[in-house]
Design a protein around this motif. Sequence first.
Motif, PDB file in Angstrom:
ATOM      1  N   SER A   3     -13.993   7.015  47.026  1.00 18.93           N
ATOM      2  CA  SER A   3     -14.589   8.013  47.920  1.00 18.93           C
ATOM      3  C   SER A   3     -14.077   9.408  47.577  1.00 18.93           C
ATOM      4  CB  SER A   3     -14.254   7.664  49.372  1.00 18.93           C
ATOM      5  OG  SER A   3     -14.762   8.628  50.245  1.00 18.93           O
ATOM      6  N   PRO A   4     -14.586  10.006  46.507  1.00 14.74           N
ATOM      7  CA  PRO A   4     -14.067  11.316  46.107  1.00 14.74           C
ATOM      8  C   PRO A   4     -14.279  12.397  47.167  1.00 14.74           C
ATOM      9  CG  PRO A   4     -15.899  10.651  44.698  1.00 14.74           C
ATOM     10  CD  PRO A   4     -15.606   9.510  45.604  1.00 14.74           C
ATOM     11  N   GLY A   5     -15.404  12.358  47.879  1.00 13.05           N
ATOM     12  CA  GLY A   5     -15.654  13.358  48.916  1.00 13.05           C
ATOM     13  C   GLY A   5     -14.670  13.226  50.072  1.00 13.05           C
ATOM     14  N   GLY A   6     -14.439  12.004  50.492  1.00 13.13           N
ATOM     15  CA  GLY A   6     -13.479  11.761  51.574  1.00 13.13           C
ATOM     16  C   GLY A   6     -12.070  12.145  51.152  1.00 13.13           C
ATOM     17  N   TRP A   7     -11.733  11.846  49.912  1.00 12.94           N
ATOM     18  CA  TRP A   7     -10.405  12.212  49.411  1.00 12.94           C
ATOM     19  C   TRP A   7     -10.249  13.725  49.389  1.00 12.94           C
ATOM     20  CZ3 TRP A   7      -8.543  14.912  45.191  1.00 12.94           C
ATOM     21  CH2 TRP A   7      -7.185  14.761  44.929  1.00 12.94           C
ATOM     22  N   ARG A   8     -11.276  14.434  48.968  1.00 15.02           N
ATOM     23  CA  ARG A   8     -11.236  15.895  48.900  1.00 15.02           C
ATOM     24  C   ARG A   8     -11.076  16.497  50.301  1.00 15.02           C
ATOM     25  NH1 ARG A   8     -15.466  16.564  45.943  1.00 15.02           N
ATOM     26  NH2 ARG A   8     -14.345  16.658  43.988  1.00 15.02           N
ATOM     27  N   ARG A   9     -11.816  15.956  51.293  1.00 16.36           N
ATOM     28  CA  ARG A   9     -11.685  16.443  52.672  1.00 16.36           C
ATOM     29  C   ARG A   9     -10.285  16.170  53.205  1.00 16.36           C
ATOM     30  NH1 ARG A   9     -16.781  14.362  52.724  1.00 16.36           N
ATOM     31  NH2 ARG A   9     -16.096  12.398  53.633  1.00 16.36           N
ATOM     32  N   GLY A  10      -9.771  14.974  52.950  1.00 16.32           N
ATOM     33  CA  GLY A  10      -8.431  14.631  53.406  1.00 16.32           C
ATOM     34  C   GLY A  10      -7.367  15.501  52.767  1.00 16.32           C
ATOM     35  N   PHE A  11      -7.513  15.774  51.487  1.00 17.72           N
ATOM     36  CA  PHE A  11      -6.561  16.629  50.783  1.00 17.72           C
ATOM     37  C   PHE A  11      -6.624  18.052  51.328  1.00 17.72           C
ATOM     38  CE2 PHE A  11      -4.877  19.070  47.185  1.00 17.72           C
ATOM     39  CZ  PHE A  11      -3.712  18.353  46.952  1.00 17.72           C
ATOM     40  N   GLY A  12      -7.839  18.505  51.659  1.00 20.14           N
ATOM     41  CA  GLY A  12      -7.991  19.834  52.250  1.00 20.14           C
ATOM     42  C   GLY A  12      -7.277  19.941  53.588  1.00 20.14           C
ATOM     43  N   GLN A  13      -7.319  18.864  54.376  1.00 21.30           N
ATOM     44  CA  GLN A  13      -6.617  18.858  55.660  1.00 21.30           C
ATOM     45  C   GLN A  13      -5.104  18.856  55.442  1.00 21.30           C
ATOM     46  OE1 GLN A  13      -8.279  15.472  57.662  1.00 21.30           O
ATOM     47  NE2 GLN A  13     -10.056  16.613  58.399  1.00 21.30           N
ATOM     48  N   LEU A  14      -4.649  18.151  54.421  1.00 14.51           N
ATOM     49  CA  LEU A  14      -3.213  18.152  54.109  1.00 14.51           C
ATOM     50  C   LEU A  14      -2.735  19.549  53.737  1.00 14.51           C
ATOM     51  CD1 LEU A  14      -2.658  14.920  51.989  1.00 14.51           C
ATOM     52  CD2 LEU A  14      -1.677  15.446  54.205  1.00 14.51           C
ATOM     53  N   MET A  15      -3.572  20.295  53.043  1.00 10.49           N
ATOM     54  CA  MET A  15      -3.196  21.641  52.620  1.00 10.49           C
ATOM     55  C   MET A  15      -3.017  22.583  53.808  1.00 10.49           C
ATOM     56  SD  MET A  15      -2.830  21.518  49.395  1.00 10.49           S
ATOM     57  CE  MET A  15      -2.775  23.231  48.965  1.00 10.49           C
ATOM     58  N   GLN A  16      -3.595  22.243  54.957  1.00 14.31           N
ATOM     59  CA  GLN A  16      -3.498  23.093  56.138  1.00 14.31           C
ATOM     60  C   GLN A  16      -2.263  22.784  56.980  1.00 14.31           C
ATOM     61  OE1 GLN A  16      -7.228  22.699  58.171  1.00 14.31           O
ATOM     62  NE2 GLN A  16      -8.379  23.635  56.518  1.00 14.31           N
ATOM     63  N   LEU A  17      -1.558  21.694  56.684  1.00 18.66           N
ATOM     64  CA  LEU A  17      -0.363  21.342  57.452  1.00 18.66           C
ATOM     65  C   LEU A  17       0.804  22.245  57.079  1.00 18.66           C
ATOM     66  CD1 LEU A  17      -0.458  17.438  57.270  1.00 18.66           C
ATOM     67  CD2 LEU A  17      -1.122  18.886  59.188  1.00 18.66           C
ATOM     68  N   ARG A  18       1.691  22.445  58.034  1.00 13.32           N
ATOM     69  CA  ARG A  18       2.902  23.226  57.764  1.00 13.32           C
ATOM     70  C   ARG A  18       3.888  22.369  56.971  1.00 13.32           C
ATOM     71  NH1 ARG A  18       2.174  24.067  63.398  1.00 13.32           N
ATOM     72  NH2 ARG A  18       3.942  22.684  63.722  1.00 13.32           N
ATOM     73  N   ASP A  19       4.872  23.030  56.350  1.00 16.26           N
ATOM     74  CA  ASP A  19       5.862  22.327  55.534  1.00 16.26           C
ATOM     75  C   ASP A  19       6.597  21.260  56.332  1.00 16.26           C
ATOM     76  OD1 ASP A  19       5.172  23.850  53.375  1.00 16.26           O
ATOM     77  OD2 ASP A  19       6.953  25.118  53.422  1.00 16.26           O
ATOM     78  N   GLY A  20       6.965  21.577  57.557  1.00 14.17           N
ATOM     79  CA  GLY A  20       7.689  20.619  58.391  1.00 14.17           C
ATOM     80  C   GLY A  20       6.871  19.368  58.671  1.00 14.17           C
ATOM     81  N   GLN A  21       5.573  19.534  58.882  1.00 17.82           N
ATOM     82  CA  GLN A  21       4.707  18.382  59.120  1.00 17.82           C
ATOM     83  C   GLN A  21       4.600  17.513  57.874  1.00 17.82           C
ATOM     84  OE1 GLN A  21       1.439  20.912  60.414  1.00 17.82           O
ATOM     85  NE2 GLN A  21       1.421  19.851  62.394  1.00 17.82           N
ATOM     86  N   LEU A  22       4.469  18.154  56.719  1.00 16.30           N
ATOM     87  CA  LEU A  22       4.402  17.387  55.469  1.00 16.30           C
ATOM     88  C   LEU A  22       5.701  16.632  55.212  1.00 16.30           C
ATOM     89  CD1 LEU A  22       2.555  19.869  53.101  1.00 16.30           C
ATOM     90  CD2 LEU A  22       1.702  17.709  53.992  1.00 16.30           C
ATOM     91  N   ARG A  23       6.830  17.291  55.497  1.00 19.53           N
ATOM     92  CA  ARG A  23       8.126  16.631  55.315  1.00 19.53           C
ATOM     93  C   ARG A  23       8.250  15.425  56.240  1.00 19.53           C
ATOM     94  NH1 ARG A  23      10.411  22.140  54.602  1.00 19.53           N
ATOM     95  NH2 ARG A  23      10.979  22.245  52.403  1.00 19.53           N
TER      96      ARG A  23
END
Length: 62
Positions: free
Chosen positions: A24-44
């Motif tokens: 699902s390349p489209g779904g992966w791209r949307r999910g990755f885009g949402q990850l890019m919007q998270l703050r550093d603390g959330q990603l950690r």
Amino acid sequence: MDGDTFWSALALVLVIEGLLPFLSPGGWRRGFGQLMQLRDGQLRFFGLCSILLGLALLWLLA
């Protein structure tokens, strides 16, 4: 852990990581885009949860 086990585990991680963009390349791209919007603390936090879950699974399987 010997070298073969390490490389097998790494290969399995690569296979699992490649499944979503392949299926699902489209779904992966949307999910990755949402990850890019998270703050550093959330990603950690998500990274820490992933590490702890992986360690727990290794402990249960050993």
